[in-house]
Design a protein around this motif. Sequence first.
Motif, short mmCIF file in Angstrom:
data_model
loop_
_atom_site.label_atom_id
_atom_site.label_comp_id
_atom_site.label_asym_id
_atom_site.label_seq_id
_atom_site.Cartn_x
_atom_site.Cartn_y
_atom_site.Cartn_z
N TYR A 81 6.37 2.98 -4.50
CA TYR A 81 7.48 2.07 -4.22
C TYR A 81 8.73 2.56 -4.93
CZ TYR A 81 10.13 -2.22 -3.65
OH TYR A 81 11.10 -3.13 -3.30
N VAL A 82 9.83 2.59 -4.18
CA VAL A 82 11.15 2.89 -4.74
C VAL A 82 12.01 1.66 -4.49
CG1 VAL A 82 13.19 4.38 -4.61
CG2 VAL A 82 10.91 5.36 -4.27
N MET A 83 12.64 1.15 -5.55
CA MET A 83 13.45 -0.06 -5.38
C MET A 83 14.57 0.20 -4.37
SD MET A 83 15.31 -0.31 -9.12
CE MET A 83 16.27 -1.75 -8.75
N PRO A 84 14.90 -0.79 -3.54
CA PRO A 84 15.86 -0.59 -2.45
C PRO A 84 17.18 0.03 -2.88
CG PRO A 84 14.79 -2.71 -2.21
CD PRO A 84 14.35 -2.15 -3.55
N GLU A 85 17.71 -0.35 -4.02
CA GLU A 85 19.00 0.17 -4.47
C GLU A 85 18.95 1.66 -4.80
OE1 GLU A 85 18.46 -4.10 -5.45
OE2 GLU A 85 17.31 -2.33 -5.92
N GLU A 86 17.78 2.21 -4.98
CA GLU A 86 17.62 3.62 -5.35
C GLU A 86 17.16 4.49 -4.19
OE1 GLU A 86 18.42 5.00 -8.23
OE2 GLU A 86 18.94 3.15 -9.27
N ARG A 87 16.91 3.90 -3.05
CA ARG A 87 16.43 4.67 -1.89
C ARG A 87 17.54 5.57 -1.35
NH1 ARG A 87 13.06 -0.41 0.65
NH2 ARG A 87 11.61 -0.50 -1.11
N GLY A 88 17.13 6.66 -0.70
CA GLY A 88 18.09 7.59 -0.13
C GLY A 88 18.52 8.68 -1.10
N ARG A 89 17.90 8.74 -2.26
CA ARG A 89 18.23 9.76 -3.27
C ARG A 89 17.11 10.78 -3.44
NH1 ARG A 89 20.42 4.79 -5.95
NH2 ARG A 89 22.67 5.08 -5.95
N GLY A 90 16.13 10.74 -2.54
CA GLY A 90 15.03 11.69 -2.63
C GLY A 90 13.98 11.36 -3.67
N ALA A 114 -2.52 6.28 2.41
CA ALA A 114 -2.36 5.57 3.67
C ALA A 114 -0.92 5.06 3.74
CB ALA A 114 -3.33 4.40 3.76
N THR A 115 -0.30 5.20 4.90
CA THR A 115 1.06 4.70 5.09
C THR A 115 1.26 4.31 6.54
OG1 THR A 115 3.41 5.17 4.80
CG2 THR A 115 2.03 7.02 5.48
N HIS A 116 2.07 3.28 6.75
CA HIS A 116 2.45 2.88 8.11
C HIS A 116 3.78 3.49 8.50
CE1 HIS A 116 -0.69 0.04 9.07
NE2 HIS A 116 -0.51 -0.57 7.91
N ASP A 117 4.63 3.81 7.50
CA ASP A 117 6.01 4.12 7.85
C ASP A 117 6.65 5.29 7.09
OD1 ASP A 117 6.11 2.95 5.37
OD2 ASP A 117 7.55 1.41 5.91
N ALA A 118 5.90 6.01 6.28
CA ALA A 118 6.52 7.08 5.49
C ALA A 118 5.84 8.43 5.71
CB ALA A 118 6.50 6.71 4.01
N HIS A 119 5.31 8.65 6.90
CA HIS A 119 4.61 9.91 7.17
C HIS A 119 5.48 11.13 6.91
CE1 HIS A 119 2.31 6.88 9.36
NE2 HIS A 119 1.27 7.65 9.11
N GLU A 120 6.77 11.04 7.25
CA GLU A 120 7.66 12.19 7.09
C GLU A 120 7.86 12.55 5.62
OE1 GLU A 120 10.04 8.57 6.70
OE2 GLU A 120 8.64 9.17 8.26
N VAL A 121 7.84 11.56 4.74
CA VAL A 121 7.98 11.84 3.31
C VAL A 121 6.82 12.71 2.83
CG1 VAL A 121 7.94 10.80 0.99
CG2 VAL A 121 9.29 9.74 2.82
#
Length: 161
Positions: A81-90, A114-121
């Motif tokens: 988990y990355v807090m929303p305010e810190e997302r987009g910084r890799g 297991a992930t539903h939405d972060a396969h690309e990461v």
Amino acid sequence: MFTLIRDDGYQLSTDPDRIDLDRVHRWLSTDAYWALGRSRETVARAFAGSVPYGVYRDGGQVAVARVVTDRATFAWLCDVYVMPEERGRGLGTWLATAVRDHLAGLGVRRILLATHDAHEVYAKIGFTPVQPGRWMELDHRPVNPATGKEPTPAAPLTVEG
């Protein structure tokens, strides 16, 4: 313990004493689709039995991951988990890469997640889909009989502070 520091000041540590369990519980139980409604006691027990990876900046925790492992052959990467305010910084990719590399240094050769939405990461750092004919599971989570899927948790609680 394992520690890394990025050039921009983010720090990663496996020190369990640095994990802010109240913050992690709030993140997971109110904003992480896989853990909505999870109790604080469950979060505490889960982290106590795992290797925690915390990411920090300016003294505060901004991301977390948990690894269930024997520290020799196998690991399960979860509760990333990355807090929303810190997302987009890799940070998610950096965190997952650090976990992968730290576990490789221990000799762990298989890591599952297991992930539903972060396969690309995860694909960026070498994770691939699991072979369906090879893996099996025993899943005791409650299932909604109408849909055959895990039930949708109640709306997240509002957390102040």
